[in-house]
Write an enzyme that holds these catalytic residues in place. Structure first.
Site, PDB file in Angstrom:
ATOM      1  N   GLY A  13     -18.106 -21.506 103.520  1.00 53.17           N
ATOM      2  CA  GLY A  13     -17.589 -20.106 103.100  1.00 53.17           C
ATOM      3  C   GLY A  13     -18.187 -19.743 101.633  1.00 53.17           C
ATOM      4  O   GLY A  13     -18.457 -20.807 100.946  1.00 53.17           O
ATOM      5  N   GLY A 115     -18.305 -27.340 100.672  1.00 52.53           N
ATOM      6  CA  GLY A 115     -16.768 -28.080 100.599  1.00 52.53           C
ATOM      7  C   GLY A 115     -16.794 -29.214 101.531  1.00 52.53           C
ATOM      8  O   GLY A 115     -18.058 -29.744 101.965  1.00 52.53           O
ATOM      9  N   ASP A 141     -10.293 -23.107  98.110  1.00 49.06           N
ATOM     10  CA  ASP A 141      -8.869 -23.510  98.551  1.00 49.06           C
ATOM     11  C   ASP A 141      -8.524 -24.785  97.776  1.00 49.06           C
ATOM     12  O   ASP A 141      -7.550 -25.344  97.712  1.00 49.06           O
ATOM     13  CB  ASP A 141      -9.181 -24.212 100.164  1.00 49.06           C
ATOM     14  CG  ASP A 141      -9.717 -23.345 101.244  1.00 49.06           C
ATOM     15  OD1 ASP A 141      -9.234 -22.050 100.676  1.00 49.06           O
ATOM     16  OD2 ASP A 141     -10.346 -23.498 101.907  1.00 49.06           O
ATOM     17  N   ARG A 176      11.578  -2.450  96.565  1.00 46.70           N
ATOM     18  CA  ARG A 176      10.977  -3.167  97.522  1.00 46.70           C
ATOM     19  C   ARG A 176      10.646  -4.675  97.294  1.00 46.70           C
ATOM     20  O   ARG A 176      10.628  -4.914  96.267  1.00 46.70           O
ATOM     21  CB  ARG A 176       9.547  -2.445  97.992  1.00 46.70           C
ATOM     22  CG  ARG A 176       9.691  -1.137  98.837  1.00 46.70           C
ATOM     23  CD  ARG A 176       8.249  -0.489  98.964  1.00 46.70           C
ATOM     24  NE  ARG A 176       8.455   0.518  99.883  1.00 46.70           N
ATOM     25  CZ  ARG A 176       7.394   1.548 100.183  1.00 46.70           C
ATOM     26  NH1 ARG A 176       6.383   1.460  99.397  1.00 46.70           N
ATOM     27  NH2 ARG A 176       7.590   2.538 100.783  1.00 46.70           N
ATOM     28  N   GLU A 236      -1.578 -18.654 103.727  1.00 42.69           N
ATOM     29  CA  GLU A 236      -2.216 -18.400 105.193  1.00 42.69           C
ATOM     30  C   GLU A 236      -1.716 -19.152 106.244  1.00 42.69           C
ATOM     31  O   GLU A 236      -1.398 -18.800 107.384  1.00 42.69           O
ATOM     32  CB  GLU A 236      -3.522 -17.791 105.315  1.00 42.69           C
ATOM     33  CG  GLU A 236      -4.678 -19.046 104.841  1.00 42.69           C
ATOM     34  CD  GLU A 236      -5.879 -18.689 104.900  1.00 42.69           C
ATOM     35  OE1 GLU A 236      -6.469 -17.708 105.557  1.00 42.69           O
ATOM     36  OE2 GLU A 236      -6.742 -19.736 104.672  1.00 42.69           O
ATOM     37  N   GLN A 285     -10.445 -12.339  97.644  1.00 42.15           N
ATOM     38  CA  GLN A 285     -10.239 -13.967  96.870  1.00 42.15           C
ATOM     39  C   GLN A 285     -11.704 -14.366  96.635  1.00 42.15           C
ATOM     40  O   GLN A 285     -11.857 -15.094  95.648  1.00 42.15           O
ATOM     41  CB  GLN A 285      -9.352 -14.692  97.604  1.00 42.15           C
ATOM     42  CG  GLN A 285      -7.837 -14.086  97.440  1.00 42.15           C
ATOM     43  CD  GLN A 285      -7.109 -14.658  98.395  1.00 42.15           C
ATOM     44  OE1 GLN A 285      -6.352 -15.475  98.171  1.00 42.15           O
ATOM     45  NE2 GLN A 285      -7.238 -14.111  99.565  1.00 42.15           N
TER      46      GLN A 285
HETATM   47  O1  F6P Z   1     -12.275 -21.915 103.163  1.00 42.24           O
HETATM   48  C1  F6P Z   1     -12.220 -20.932 102.691  1.00 42.24           C
HETATM   49  C2  F6P Z   1     -11.837 -19.833 103.362  1.00 42.24           C
HETATM   50  O2  F6P Z   1     -11.679 -18.580 102.699  1.00 42.24           O
HETATM   51  C3  F6P Z   1     -10.282 -20.188 103.621  1.00 42.24           C
HETATM   52  O3  F6P Z   1      -9.414 -19.921 102.565  1.00 42.24           O
HETATM   53  C4  F6P Z   1      -9.987 -19.194 104.779  1.00 42.24           C
HETATM   54  O4  F6P Z   1      -9.195 -19.591 105.524  1.00 42.24           O
HETATM   55  C5  F6P Z   1     -11.473 -19.263 105.649  1.00 42.24           C
HETATM   56  O5  F6P Z   1     -12.427 -19.526 104.507  1.00 42.24           O
HETATM   57  C6  F6P Z   1     -11.906 -18.073 106.006  1.00 42.24           C
HETATM   58  O6  F6P Z   1     -13.357 -18.193 106.835  1.00 42.24           O
HETATM   59  P1  F6P Z   1     -13.994 -16.953 107.197  1.00 42.24           P
HETATM   60  O7  F6P Z   1     -14.949 -16.413 106.166  1.00 42.24           O
HETATM   61  O8  F6P Z   1     -14.807 -17.539 108.296  1.00 42.24           O
HETATM   62  O9  F6P Z   1     -13.227 -15.932 107.687  1.00 42.24           O
END
Ligand code: F6P
Length: 359
Positions: A13, A115, A141, A176, A236, A285
């Site tokens: 990613g 990573g 992460d 809220r 998440e 992010q």
């Molecule tokens: O490992 C980085 C990350 O952004 C994670 O935080 C997230 O779960 C995942 O990759 C999302 O992956 P994709 O870009 O394939 O949706």
């Protein structure tokens, strides 16, 4: 020293700071009189008869590159070459083709920015093809072992903190409870860091089991103290109270975490009677300009990676430890997966501030 030709690729990613690392590699290589070749889309282009690449020159890397999010080379977090998904649904070992691709480019060494998942693949390819490899750690992460931080984490935490800064006034205006779902895969680093920095009342991370009753008690206490809003950050990969995972299925059957924010919102609203709203921060992010910290880290990592090539130190990953750049074995780094330390400073700080971790 003989002129070298080094390859650079981004794998897995994307995140902010990848281009800054490539820029550092190109500048440092150029100073040593070497040539840098950028591989397109990680190892994927090496599967082509004529691997796609770009010769990277210092002038290509001036101006916007240092500041730009994403990766100018492209990347992928799919298609493991050892079990490559074929159009007929079967899996094929295509690692030999990738190794051939590396050879066709005549590279003296490859710097892989990735990573732990990417490193595991690159390390296997390097062993199979006798390829000289050095790794630069990146991941929002922050779960790669043996380095205190990786490229992209600081920017992701800054974005999540800014989201809390923006949610607080609207939460206060409407009485809220705001729930912010952040990324992080199986590690709660982003949630914990941004939650503390952004003044959250509750932070839920995958490393700590929670109960809705406990969170509801905390929200109730906040309201009884006279404050009319509350902020909750949830990572998440946090599971439902019964321990089941919440995932979304995307194209090609790819599964990713998603949905815990809405789950917590509904449960909290039922338990407290307060109005809740959910923000899922997602890929925001990963994009955007890197923070100064990520630019510094990327620059120092890029320089060190080239210097490792110069010293002939391969199978190594550059790392940040005790305010210094060091190098560690990629193998050890992959093994030392780093989730949140439950006795560490961050967890202690959160608890000492009265932030509920849901337990
Ligand atoms: O490992 C980085 C990350 O952004 C994670 O935080 C997230 O779960 C995942 O990759 C999302 O992956 P994709 O870009 O394939 O949706």
């Amino acid at each position: 020293m003989a002129k070298k030709r080094i390859g650079i690729l981004t794998s897995g990613g994307d995140c902010a700071g990848l281009n800054a690392a490539m820029r550092a590699v190109v500048h440092r290589s150029h100073i040593l009189g070497w040539e840098t070749i950028g591989l397109i889309n990680g190892t994927a282009s090496l599967l082509d008869e004529n691997p796609e690449f770009r010769i990277l020159k210092p002038n290509d890397m001036s101006g916007t590159v240092l500041r730009a999010g994403g990766t100018i080379l492209g990347t992928t977090n799919r298609g493991n070459p050892f079990a490559f998904p074929m159009p007929d649904g079967s899996l094929k070992d295509r690692s030999g083709e990738i190794v051939d691709g590396f050879r066709k480019l005549g590279l003296d060494a490859v710097i892989g920015i990735g990573g732990d998942g990417s490193f595991a693949i690159l390390k296997r390819l390097a062993e199979q093809g006798n390829i000289n490899m050095v790794g630069i750690p990146k991941t929002i992460d922050n779960d790669i072992g043996m380095t205190e931080t990786s490229i992209g984490f600081d920017t992701a935490v800054s974005v999540a903190t800014e989201a809390l800064d923006r949610l607080q006034p609207t939460a206060a205006s409407h009485d809220r409870v705001m729930i912010l779902e952040v990324m992080g895969r199986d590690a709660g680093h982003i949630a914990l860091a941004a939650g503390i920095a952004g003044g959250a009342d509750v932070i839920l991370i995958p490393e700590i089991s929670y109960s809705i009753d406990k969170i509801a008690e905390k929200i109730q206490a906040v309201k009884e103290s006279g404050r009319n809003f509350a902020l909750v950050v949830v990572s998440e990969a946090v599971k439902k109270e019964d321990g089941s995972k919440l995932e979304m299925t995307y194209q090609g059957g790819e599964k990713r975490y998603g949905g815990i924010g809405y789950y917590v919102s509904q449960k909290l609203s039922d338990a407290t009677g307060y109005e809740t709203r959910v923000t899922v921060l997602g890929h925001v992010q990963r994009g955007g300009a890197p923070t100064y910290n990520d630019r510094l880290l990327a620059s120092a990592f890029g320089v060190k990676a080239v210097d490792l090539v110069k010293e002939g130190k391969f199978g190594r990953m550059v790392a940040w430890q005790n305010r210094q750049i060091v190098d560690v074995s990629i193998e050890d780094a992959i093994k030392a997966y780093q989730d949140v330390d439950l006795d560490g400073t961050m967890v202690q700080t959160a608890r000492a501030l009265g932030i509920s971790l849901g337990d």
